[in-house]
Design a protein around this motif. Sequence first.
Motif, PDB file in Angstrom:
ATOM      1  N   LEU A 166     -40.868  12.101   2.165  1.00  0.00           N
ATOM      2  CA  LEU A 166     -41.600  10.973   2.575  1.00  0.00           C
ATOM      3  C   LEU A 166     -40.952   9.988   2.907  1.00  0.00           C
ATOM      4  O   LEU A 166     -39.576   9.233   1.636  1.00  0.00           O
ATOM      5  N   HIS A 167     -41.753   8.553   3.512  1.00  0.00           N
ATOM      6  CA  HIS A 167     -40.654   7.135   3.769  1.00  0.00           C
ATOM      7  C   HIS A 167     -41.688   5.924   3.299  1.00  0.00           C
ATOM      8  O   HIS A 167     -42.736   6.653   4.592  1.00  0.00           O
ATOM      9  N   SER A 168     -41.660   5.162   2.705  1.00  0.00           N
ATOM     10  CA  SER A 168     -41.638   3.651   3.590  1.00  0.00           C
ATOM     11  C   SER A 168     -41.193   2.846   3.159  1.00  0.00           C
ATOM     12  O   SER A 168     -40.000   2.956   3.304  1.00  0.00           O
ATOM     13  N   GLU A 169     -41.263   1.960   3.983  1.00  0.00           N
ATOM     14  CA  GLU A 169     -40.821   1.170   4.164  1.00  0.00           C
ATOM     15  C   GLU A 169     -41.818  -0.444   4.341  1.00  0.00           C
ATOM     16  O   GLU A 169     -43.307  -0.380   4.967  1.00  0.00           O
ATOM     17  N   ALA A 170     -41.360  -1.723   4.315  1.00  0.00           N
ATOM     18  CA  ALA A 170     -41.892  -2.695   4.515  1.00  0.00           C
ATOM     19  C   ALA A 170     -41.249  -4.210   4.553  1.00  0.00           C
ATOM     20  O   ALA A 170     -39.808  -3.969   4.489  1.00  0.00           O
ATOM     21  N   ARG A 171     -41.834  -5.163   5.386  1.00  0.00           N
ATOM     22  CA  ARG A 171     -40.975  -6.125   5.285  1.00  0.00           C
ATOM     23  C   ARG A 171     -41.685  -7.459   5.360  1.00  0.00           C
ATOM     24  O   ARG A 171     -43.270  -7.518   5.165  1.00  0.00           O
ATOM     25  N   VAL A 172     -41.346  -8.522   5.032  1.00  0.00           N
ATOM     26  CA  VAL A 172     -41.647 -10.562   5.014  1.00  0.00           C
ATOM     27  C   VAL A 172     -42.521 -10.451   6.498  1.00  0.00           C
ATOM     28  O   VAL A 172     -41.360 -10.473   7.288  1.00  0.00           O
ATOM     29  N   THR A 173     -43.630 -10.970   6.705  1.00  0.00           N
ATOM     30  CA  THR A 173     -43.679 -11.614   8.098  1.00  0.00           C
ATOM     31  C   THR A 173     -43.854 -13.073   8.489  1.00  0.00           C
ATOM     32  O   THR A 173     -43.055 -13.671   9.106  1.00  0.00           O
ATOM     33  N   HIS A 174     -44.462 -13.764   7.191  1.00  0.00           N
ATOM     34  CA  HIS A 174     -44.762 -15.344   7.001  1.00  0.00           C
ATOM     35  C   HIS A 174     -44.454 -15.826   5.466  1.00  0.00           C
ATOM     36  O   HIS A 174     -44.911 -14.682   5.321  1.00  0.00           O
ATOM     37  N   ASP A 176     -46.183 -18.634   3.375  1.00  0.00           N
ATOM     38  CA  ASP A 176     -46.541 -19.591   3.948  1.00  0.00           C
ATOM     39  C   ASP A 176     -47.189 -20.049   2.412  1.00  0.00           C
ATOM     40  O   ASP A 176     -48.300 -20.406   1.646  1.00  0.00           O
ATOM     41  N   GLY A 177     -46.098 -21.625   2.055  1.00  0.00           N
ATOM     42  CA  GLY A 177     -46.374 -22.235   0.679  1.00  0.00           C
ATOM     43  C   GLY A 177     -45.953 -21.089  -0.251  1.00  0.00           C
ATOM     44  O   GLY A 177     -45.077 -20.455  -0.092  1.00  0.00           O
ATOM     45  N   PHE A 178     -47.027 -20.709  -1.768  1.00  0.00           N
ATOM     46  CA  PHE A 178     -46.634 -20.149  -2.161  1.00  0.00           C
ATOM     47  C   PHE A 178     -47.499 -18.815  -2.163  1.00  0.00           C
ATOM     48  O   PHE A 178     -47.212 -18.155  -3.180  1.00  0.00           O
ATOM     49  N   LYS A 179     -47.481 -18.710  -0.686  1.00  0.00           N
ATOM     50  CA  LYS A 179     -47.855 -17.381  -0.613  1.00  0.00           C
ATOM     51  C   LYS A 179     -46.915 -16.372   1.205  1.00  0.00           C
ATOM     52  O   LYS A 179     -46.607 -17.575   1.060  1.00  0.00           O
ATOM     53  N   THR A 180     -46.578 -15.227   0.006  1.00  0.00           N
ATOM     54  CA  THR A 180     -45.724 -14.922   1.169  1.00  0.00           C
ATOM     55  C   THR A 180     -46.743 -13.811   1.693  1.00  0.00           C
ATOM     56  O   THR A 180     -47.154 -12.681   1.161  1.00  0.00           O
ATOM     57  N   TYR A 181     -46.970 -13.089   2.715  1.00  0.00           N
ATOM     58  CA  TYR A 181     -47.313 -11.912   3.810  1.00  0.00           C
ATOM     59  C   TYR A 181     -46.020 -11.056   3.917  1.00  0.00           C
ATOM     60  O   TYR A 181     -45.235 -10.704   4.929  1.00  0.00           O
ATOM     61  N   ALA A 182     -46.811  -9.499   3.484  1.00  0.00           N
ATOM     62  CA  ALA A 182     -46.244  -8.300   4.231  1.00  0.00           C
ATOM     63  C   ALA A 182     -46.983  -7.344   4.600  1.00  0.00           C
ATOM     64  O   ALA A 182     -47.849  -7.614   5.125  1.00  0.00           O
ATOM     65  N   VAL A 183     -45.845  -6.381   5.674  1.00  0.00           N
ATOM     66  CA  VAL A 183     -46.906  -4.903   6.295  1.00  0.00           C
ATOM     67  C   VAL A 183     -45.769  -4.224   5.950  1.00  0.00           C
ATOM     68  O   VAL A 183     -44.634  -4.161   5.470  1.00  0.00           O
ATOM     69  N   GLY A 184     -46.328  -2.766   5.488  1.00  0.00           N
ATOM     70  CA  GLY A 184     -45.811  -2.101   6.155  1.00  0.00           C
ATOM     71  C   GLY A 184     -46.516  -0.222   5.561  1.00  0.00           C
ATOM     72  O   GLY A 184     -47.266  -0.742   6.654  1.00  0.00           O
ATOM     73  N   HIS A 185     -45.545   0.569   5.586  1.00  0.00           N
ATOM     74  CA  HIS A 185     -46.372   1.408   6.597  1.00  0.00           C
ATOM     75  C   HIS A 185     -45.238   2.952   5.035  1.00  0.00           C
ATOM     76  O   HIS A 185     -44.041   2.988   4.357  1.00  0.00           O
ATOM     77  N   ILE A 186     -45.973   4.362   5.236  1.00  0.00           N
ATOM     78  CA  ILE A 186     -46.260   5.489   4.412  1.00  0.00           C
ATOM     79  C   ILE A 186     -46.105   6.447   5.950  1.00  0.00           C
ATOM     80  O   ILE A 186     -46.672   6.909   6.815  1.00  0.00           O
ATOM     81  N   ALA A 187     -44.377   7.291   5.771  1.00  0.00           N
ATOM     82  CA  ALA A 187     -44.386   8.107   7.178  1.00  0.00           C
ATOM     83  C   ALA A 187     -44.314   9.762   6.858  1.00  0.00           C
ATOM     84  O   ALA A 187     -43.242   9.111   6.007  1.00  0.00           O
ATOM     85  N   ASP A 188     -44.861  10.268   7.284  1.00  0.00           N
ATOM     86  CA  ASP A 188     -43.798  11.877   7.494  1.00  0.00           C
ATOM     87  C   ASP A 188     -42.405  11.414   8.530  1.00  0.00           C
ATOM     88  O   ASP A 188     -42.689  11.663   8.838  1.00  0.00           O
ATOM     89  N   ALA A 189     -42.082  13.356   8.154  1.00  0.00           N
ATOM     90  CA  ALA A 189     -41.536  13.665   9.326  1.00  0.00           C
ATOM     91  C   ALA A 189     -41.789  13.551  10.437  1.00  0.00           C
ATOM     92  O   ALA A 189     -40.837  13.521  11.910  1.00  0.00           O
ATOM     93  N   THR A 190     -43.099  13.484  11.367  1.00  0.00           N
ATOM     94  CA  THR A 190     -43.853  13.001  12.553  1.00  0.00           C
ATOM     95  C   THR A 190     -44.160  11.690  12.317  1.00  0.00           C
ATOM     96  O   THR A 190     -44.628  11.633  13.598  1.00  0.00           O
ATOM     97  N   GLY A 191     -44.573  10.466  11.235  1.00  0.00           N
ATOM     98  CA  GLY A 191     -44.494   9.994  12.128  1.00  0.00           C
ATOM     99  C   GLY A 191     -45.342   9.073  10.556  1.00  0.00           C
ATOM    100  O   GLY A 191     -45.864   9.221   9.868  1.00  0.00           O
ATOM    101  N   ILE A 192     -46.022   8.051  11.253  1.00  0.00           N
ATOM    102  CA  ILE A 192     -46.505   6.865  10.082  1.00  0.00           C
ATOM    103  C   ILE A 192     -47.893   7.642   9.844  1.00  0.00           C
ATOM    104  O   ILE A 192     -49.000   7.910  11.015  1.00  0.00           O
ATOM    105  N   THR A 193     -48.257   8.265   8.511  1.00  0.00           N
ATOM    106  CA  THR A 193     -49.574   8.119   8.014  1.00  0.00           C
ATOM    107  C   THR A 193     -50.795   6.939   7.796  1.00  0.00           C
ATOM    108  O   THR A 193     -52.125   7.181   7.693  1.00  0.00           O
ATOM    109  N   VAL A 194     -50.106   6.417   6.970  1.00  0.00           N
ATOM    110  CA  VAL A 194     -50.870   4.272   6.511  1.00  0.00           C
ATOM    111  C   VAL A 194     -49.668   3.674   6.442  1.00  0.00           C
ATOM    112  O   VAL A 194     -48.606   4.051   6.492  1.00  0.00           O
ATOM    113  N   GLU A 195     -50.725   2.363   6.645  1.00  0.00           N
ATOM    114  CA  GLU A 195     -50.273   1.553   6.763  1.00  0.00           C
ATOM    115  C   GLU A 195     -50.878   0.375   6.603  1.00  0.00           C
ATOM    116  O   GLU A 195     -51.875   1.005   5.722  1.00  0.00           O
TER     117      GLU A 195
END
Lengths: 208, 208
Positions: A166-174, A176-195
């Motif tokens: 499997l593969h997983s990746e994440a990134r910061v979106t923005h 706000d002070g002491f808060k950091t927002y991030a998004v990401g997902h897990i994918a198998d060979a055919t695409g994203i399964t969980v976000e």
Amino acid sequence: MLDYTHVDGLSAADIARLRAVYEPLTQSVRELIDATIRTEVDADAVAAAKAEIDSATARLRAVQCEGSFGVQTGADGQSMPWGNAVIGVRNPSAPPLVIHKDGDGGARSDFYLGAAFEGPPGHVHGGVSAKILDHILGDAASKPGAHRLTGTITVRYRRLTPLGRLHSEARVTHTDGFKTYAVGHIADATGITVEAEAVFIEPRWARG
Amino acid sequence: MLDYTHVDGLSAADIARLRAVYEPLTQSVRELIDATIRTEVDADAVAAAKAEIDSATARLRAVQCEGSFGVQTGADGQSMPWGNAVIGVRNPSAPPLVIHKDGDGGARSDFYLGAAFEGPPGHVHGGVSAKILDHILGDAASKPGAHRLTGTITVRYRRLTPLGRLHSEARVTHTDGFKTYAVGHIADATGITVEAEAVFIEPRWARG
């Protein structure tokens, strides 16, 4: 406040030596976990295996730390989260994830989940996906020396995730002070399964 | 569709006998996982322990199932999710949770999390809390024979959860067609540390 223990005098060479001693042991225990789940040998063979396992445990417990491993830091500031449930190189129940960070708030990992991570037959336990996403989003949201803890995470399951590579990746979106927002997902060979999306908080005691 | 294997001819007595053979083995491996994380013995002692572990693994792999354990069902319909990552009695990396259900859409469990479940020093990995909540909310949302899979889960961290004895519970709030909504939390001795809400979906192939 959390106890990030500073280990006096542990050089990079010391840390490499310790890792060379303990990491192969951990990998052997990972194999044993898999074999324990999948074995179909009879009661006599199980008893023989159990005796060896109990003997190994007694050898290892002859000298051991109190409580949990913690997060130790070497003389040069190298972090050693070796007991960590997701990335710990000394934790046999961690896959473990090896996470690569880019300089831009991104984190990614390729990893393998076998029989120990099962929920629905042949598929990754939904909770295991949540556990991995919590970690990789948190890693994307963190910088060296800046501890961030999960505030809230939302995990959406698009479809079942098969056991295997499997593969997983994440990134910061923005931020706000002491808060950091991030998004990401897990994918198998055919695409994203969980976000997932999450907000991470810099604890009050860690703010400069 | 998922493969919930029906094991022909496995009576309740057969299942109890298999459990008596394999559960103590699993418990021994759980002890070994803890010792592997916490040990401070020297390289020679590690090598001796590793040799015993590798020998035990070879004994167990002499006869083993393909792939993962799956969810087997006995002749009388008893479910055997023994490889499950959260509740599996044959999965050494599961705590495991023993979940008690009431007749009214509620589920609860008292359990212990040690060194293998660490994130921040001395505390439960946030992802581990998410994993446990995914399972217990899903259990509250499920009925015998009715498979439900997580659609979306949101986990809110009120404060850090210490390693040690913990409690978790969940309950169904309402249903809407093939969707079931549940809430729940994890608590230590002084109160709630993490809370969650989720919607579970009855998969299309399982709808009657």
